[in-house]
Write a protein that holds these residues in place. Sequence first.
Motif, short mmCIF file in Angstrom:
data_model
loop_
_atom_site.label_atom_id
_atom_site.label_comp_id
_atom_site.label_asym_id
_atom_site.label_seq_id
_atom_site.Cartn_x
_atom_site.Cartn_y
_atom_site.Cartn_z
N HIS A 99 -7.06 2.36 3.54
CA HIS A 99 -5.65 2.04 3.76
C HIS A 99 -5.28 2.03 5.24
O HIS A 99 -4.12 1.81 5.59
CB HIS A 99 -4.76 3.03 3.01
N GLN A 100 -6.26 2.30 6.11
CA GLN A 100 -5.99 2.17 7.55
C GLN A 100 -5.72 0.69 7.85
O GLN A 100 -6.34 -0.20 7.25
CB GLN A 100 -7.22 2.61 8.36
N LEU A 101 -4.83 0.44 8.78
CA LEU A 101 -4.51 -0.96 9.08
C LEU A 101 -5.75 -1.75 9.50
O LEU A 101 -5.90 -2.92 9.12
CB LEU A 101 -3.44 -1.05 10.16
N ALA A 102 -6.65 -1.14 10.25
CA ALA A 102 -7.83 -1.89 10.69
C ALA A 102 -8.66 -2.37 9.51
O ALA A 102 -9.37 -3.38 9.61
CB ALA A 102 -8.69 -1.02 11.62
N GLU A 103 -8.58 -1.68 8.38
CA GLU A 103 -9.34 -2.07 7.19
C GLU A 103 -8.54 -3.02 6.29
O GLU A 103 -9.07 -3.95 5.71
CB GLU A 103 -9.70 -0.82 6.36
N LEU A 104 -7.25 -2.76 6.16
CA LEU A 104 -6.46 -3.45 5.14
C LEU A 104 -5.75 -4.71 5.66
O LEU A 104 -5.44 -5.61 4.88
CB LEU A 104 -5.44 -2.46 4.55
N ALA A 105 -5.50 -4.79 6.96
CA ALA A 105 -4.91 -6.02 7.49
C ALA A 105 -5.89 -7.16 7.22
O ALA A 105 -7.10 -6.98 7.31
CB ALA A 105 -4.66 -5.88 8.98
N ASP A 106 -5.37 -8.34 6.88
CA ASP A 106 -6.22 -9.50 6.57
C ASP A 106 -7.15 -9.24 5.40
O ASP A 106 -8.19 -9.90 5.27
CB ASP A 106 -7.08 -9.89 7.79
N ASN A 107 -6.80 -8.31 4.55
CA ASN A 107 -7.67 -7.97 3.44
C ASN A 107 -6.90 -8.04 2.12
O ASN A 107 -5.67 -8.11 2.11
CB ASN A 107 -8.25 -6.56 3.65
N PHE A 108 -7.65 -8.03 1.04
CA PHE A 108 -7.07 -8.05 -0.31
C PHE A 108 -8.18 -7.67 -1.25
O PHE A 108 -9.29 -8.16 -1.13
CB PHE A 108 -6.55 -9.46 -0.65
N HIS B 234 -2.02 5.40 11.71
CA HIS B 234 -2.81 4.17 11.69
C HIS B 234 -2.95 3.60 10.28
O HIS B 234 -3.62 2.57 10.10
CB HIS B 234 -4.20 4.42 12.28
N GLN B 235 -2.35 4.27 9.28
CA GLN B 235 -2.33 3.68 7.94
C GLN B 235 -1.51 2.40 7.97
O GLN B 235 -0.49 2.33 8.68
CB GLN B 235 -1.69 4.66 6.95
N LEU B 236 -1.89 1.43 7.22
CA LEU B 236 -1.14 0.17 7.25
C LEU B 236 0.33 0.37 6.91
O LEU B 236 1.21 -0.27 7.50
CB LEU B 236 -1.78 -0.86 6.32
N VAL C 152 0.81 -1.22 0.00
CA VAL C 152 0.00 0.00 0.00
C VAL C 152 0.84 1.27 0.00
O VAL C 152 0.33 2.36 -0.26
CB VAL C 152 -1.00 -0.02 1.18
N MET D 146 -1.63 -13.82 5.27
CA MET D 146 -2.74 -13.77 6.22
C MET D 146 -3.23 -15.19 6.43
O MET D 146 -2.84 -16.10 5.70
CB MET D 146 -3.86 -12.88 5.69
N LEU E 85 -2.11 -5.51 -1.51
CA LEU E 85 -1.68 -6.50 -0.53
C LEU E 85 -1.63 -5.86 0.85
O LEU E 85 -1.29 -4.68 0.97
CB LEU E 85 -0.28 -7.00 -0.87
N PRO E 86 -1.89 -6.64 1.90
CA PRO E 86 -1.81 -6.08 3.25
C PRO E 86 -0.37 -6.00 3.75
O PRO E 86 0.00 -6.63 4.73
CB PRO E 86 -2.64 -7.06 4.07
N MET E 87 0.44 -5.21 3.08
CA MET E 87 1.82 -4.99 3.50
C MET E 87 2.24 -3.63 2.97
O MET E 87 1.54 -3.03 2.14
CB MET E 87 2.72 -6.09 2.97
N ALA F 273 -5.87 -5.53 13.88
CA ALA F 273 -7.13 -4.78 14.01
C ALA F 273 -7.74 -4.91 15.41
O ALA F 273 -8.21 -3.93 15.99
CB ALA F 273 -8.13 -5.24 12.95
#
Lengths: 346, 346, 346, 346
Positions: free
Chosen positions: A196-205, C196-198, A185, B238, A236-238, C239
């Motif tokens: 692009h906030q981690l809470a949204e994008l972690a574990d996501n694709f 908090h952005q990834l 990202v 993930m 990608l979540p990285m 998250a």
Amino acid sequence: MGHSERIRIGIVGATGYGGQELVRLILGHQGTVLTYLAATSDVGDATALFPQFTGASLPNIQAYDSAVCAQACDTVFVALPSGASGTVAAELWERGLRVIDLSGDLRLPPDLYEAWYEKPAVPVKYLETAVYGLSEWNREQIRTATLLANPGCYATAVLLALVPLARQGMFAPGTSVTVDAKSGVSGAGRGTKLAHQLAELADNFFPYRVGAHQHTPEVEQQLGFSTRVLLTTQLLPMARGIYACAYIPWLHDMGEADVRQVYAEAYEDAPFVTLLPDEVIPQLKAVRGSNSCHLQTRLDERTRTLMVFSAIDNLQKGAAGQAVQNFNLMHGFSEMTGLSAYGLAP
Amino acid sequence: MGHSERIRIGIVGATGYGGQELVRLILGHQGTVLTYLAATSDVGDATALFPQFTGASLPNIQAYDSAVCAQACDTVFVALPSGASGTVAAELWERGLRVIDLSGDLRLPPDLYEAWYEKPAVPVKYLETAVYGLSEWNREQIRTATLLANPGCYATAVLLALVPLARQGMFAPGTSVTVDAKSGVSGAGRGTKLAHQLAELADNFFPYRVGAHQHTPEVEQQLGFSTRVLLTTQLLPMARGIYACAYIPWLHDMGEADVRQVYAEAYEDAPFVTLLPDEVIPQLKAVRGSNSCHLQTRLDERTRTLMVFSAIDNLQKGAAGQAVQNFNLMHGFSEMTGLSAYGLAP
Amino acid sequence: MGHSERIRIGIVGATGYGGQELVRLILGHQGTVLTYLAATSDVGDATALFPQFTGASLPNIQAYDSAVCAQACDTVFVALPSGASGTVAAELWERGLRVIDLSGDLRLPPDLYEAWYEKPAVPVKYLETAVYGLSEWNREQIRTATLLANPGCYATAVLLALVPLARQGMFAPGTSVTVDAKSGVSGAGRGTKLAHQLAELADNFFPYRVGAHQHTPEVEQQLGFSTRVLLTTQLLPMARGIYACAYIPWLHDMGEADVRQVYAEAYEDAPFVTLLPDEVIPQLKAVRGSNSCHLQTRLDERTRTLMVFSAIDNLQKGAAGQAVQNFNLMHGFSEMTGLSAYGLAP
Amino acid sequence: MGHSERIRIGIVGATGYGGQELVRLILGHQGTVLTYLAATSDVGDATALFPQFTGASLPNIQAYDSAVCAQACDTVFVALPSGASGTVAAELWERGLRVIDLSGDLRLPPDLYEAWYEKPAVPVKYLETAVYGLSEWNREQIRTATLLANPGCYATAVLLALVPLARQGMFAPGTSVTVDAKSGVSGAGRGTKLAHQLAELADNFFPYRVGAHQHTPEVEQQLGFSTRVLLTTQLLPMARGIYACAYIPWLHDMGEADVRQVYAEAYEDAPFVTLLPDEVIPQLKAVRGSNSCHLQTRLDERTRTLMVFSAIDNLQKGAAGQAVQNFNLMHGFSEMTGLSAYGLAP
């Protein structure tokens, strides 16, 4: 090289992710000295903003002023958002500096730029002057360039995979190549965005700009416009990395060994681009933090599809690293100066 | 439903990731009671091994014994590795139980199985008896099945995307469909492997089994073998989720609205499969922890390629969730019983 | 329970992470029907905004209006930011609704609130009416509450670890307890923030609000103010989840077995709070997506320090889950109604 | 420096994570040449095993042989697991090489070693010869060392935070310091373990070896044994980084400005250790991939607790980086040679 003989470097757009990576690389480049940093926001003490540079002696980040910049620098990297970057690059070039622009503003003819970027293009004079900086395929022109259009991150990953075949005339006219590409990202820049906030994008694709990504015409232009490219871009979540899988309908009877030979020859003298040994699949971690591009091919006999896999660090070979590589070519340094870091694994 | 009327459930292979997810789902299924857990390793107290089940009343995990299992259960889920699972499933079915097998052992004819799995197939009698459990496309057969072959995770994501078109005859014979698919690493099972350690896989991405993934013939079989599928399988950093992008050469003059209509009709009565509104792209996080499959289409006019995006949770719709859905069909429960959880976002 | 007898639920602040989790839980609660959703931004179709709820029948999200809300609902959850939430809660309570407020606005006396939140407190009348909803320790009062202050996420994790000892008088007056706590970033809410952005938070970890976190007085109040708490709050690159380690100077001669007995008794009848078996250390993944709190103790003889470890899902037991638990107590439902999900592992 | 004058380096245990990081650093160190790599497994072509080194010219990895090693090298880094490493280090030292051992085998007196590592100690002769390599606090001894015990990763993070206070006599005898420390999982080594698989550790967090971590006596020894340390070690879901929070009962009347002065003076001439500006909290990402240690202090007046925060990259300053720093001291190089990389952010 004495400090006084070093090339004085400015970075405009120093606070974005491309800009930060430029700072990091220039700090490790022994032929340069960083004399000017500018940004549109976040002016002030650079190490307070970017604690990773604690201990470095950095100029303060200031609001951009072309006269001040021109006085302070020999060569400038411009890493502003597309739409703003090209104008600044042109202005500094007019003041006699050598300029490397990392945006999309100088890469395309006006009609394509305006169609895909939905913004007015810079005057055609600058577009014609700018040399496209895909280092491995344009070295001679780059050496004498004074205004350089640094390639896009996706475009770099895809072109390093496809140009060897294109230059050998291996795409029948009208061929469509499908490229399924995935990016960390950081490629989307440092601006905040909910998705692009981690809470949204972690574990996501998920894909974005499907069928509409502005690096598509950049790729097609370098392939000669006789090949169509469908480019799917996905998050990608990285933070870092681009992985491109190109799927090419393979109508030849050329086998995989011959294909591999094409790549081996194409990148024989390229220190950063490698066709990996046959059994090794590129992975993002191996290129993270380095200027390397790792390639691999697979010919699927069942569907007669040639696959080419390409992995880069989007902030290095996809942006700041290739920009420094081009800087080296433009200034007669060894291509690897300041770019010798190996991938940060694990 | 009183406790005594509940269907007695066994899970063989309870400690793998598919097995754990089955435990979780069965614990929330009001028409069942969990009476038997078996595993090839890690026998003992289930909540000590799996602290997420703290507070649940679970049978101890024991070494598998078919007689004990048959006495304790009405229906058994077998979630052992391919090569071991089918034999156990057949054995329990011979003892009169209804059996749902989550492995690849009962999904393919012997020749394809042996070619792609590189293991001996189970006797053809069982292969012929087993009903393929792609719930949305085989409901009537599933309702009367006593031995069920639950689909593979990649196969489910891909088939839910492609079967609507295949059933409408929209693939010309000989068409090759390219599927670029990405999976969370839980799909690779709970066995330890260097490449799956977090230190290796975090910030990483790479393909594996390129051109050789064993779900390929499973997909082609359901599409009728006239369509070739190139399936690229890749690891996401993930735990859960499969995202498949299918690229279909689009030689029709059928437009996107018509395509969308095909999907809308195909899944009109399917509670878990949804073609999202036009502007919404599927994302993995929206289906994580749920039995949903989210689909979307895009027709790229420039390259005449139809793209279909498909997102599932590999442990739910791709494994345990679909297995419970099939269980519901086999036992006359509502299809959603025990499967009503929405995606765990953020 | 027929649909017409269900309790009509409203959620004000439905688009935040606490609000979304409330929606998810209420959709799975058989004694309720969701009749009203309001937010300060993002009004419109809830499933377009939150694709995880695809397939659910949700009311549109509207701009908050107390009269409309009061007419549509029997009970309302208010999950607005502190400073706004308490006023809305009070207003709806005045209209005769039962109200559960998830913010910090109703948890503290005015002086402490204003000192730690740096905002004006709501009128004292509401502060005195509001019942503090630490479910396990205040069940009787909660059952008859009409205005409920739902505990903070960190406060819940810490109090479930410390209250058993406090109620047994095991802290000498003047004891200072050090709590090192770590949280997933969803606890910071859905507003965008650079840190908090990834790209910034992945592979990262750092404390914030050191020595100044507003849950500190909330914890001290419940411990009786004779114990000081130093609460360090830190961000994990994930998250969900809160992990608290409490370090208690242990001047007693009471041994660890006795300590464990205190916890065992304290939570004997608590379905969600468990002192794990001696050899099992709490981990965040085991409670993710569930309303559970896992506890463990260790007495370090070398330094005479008692450690208590506490793990919760910040959006469940730390927010929406405990709010529903309190709702159940207030309405005479079984405490576990709608909260029976086990942790989503792996 | 000509190639022939370079110091010939061997790495025994080259395939572990510490070993790989040593390879990466030595490749970038201009005063050295890598002449020997050995490992207990994974012998063969180093770049095939570690694709991040593609393009580098590396010796093959071979099975360890002390005679071969002694002939090939001037100085050797030994990075084997504790229990095996010290013996190899001693053996090579006896052969006249300078040896830097990264394990715990040479750091403690025999009784403490055997109590905390539960293994037999190496002969006391070697323990007495070995110099403890906490670079900033032992420079003079390190310069003349021929056998060096490189500090542990946790110990480094903690000691850089605590030694400045200890040397000023600021811990009253008998003080207990609580250290809550968190580490990326690369610190646990490259061996596979279920709990370290990404499917288990992503979205997870938990303590391990509570009250029993073997770096505890290493810290206490350097603090002079009059201070007790309670060290809690915890796993973060990331590959690299250690974050330590030290909580010190603060009985002095010394204020925070004076404390800061102590740190400023202590690290005045230390290129890698920095007390950050007052308002900047250390974060792991800022030190990732660098040899830096970032420190910060906070004095909590309410509880009279001094907090010291310390962030390092466990594979750099916590292992390979500090080893190279010590190598530089031992060989008269500038301390920063080969270690000038800034943190890889984002």
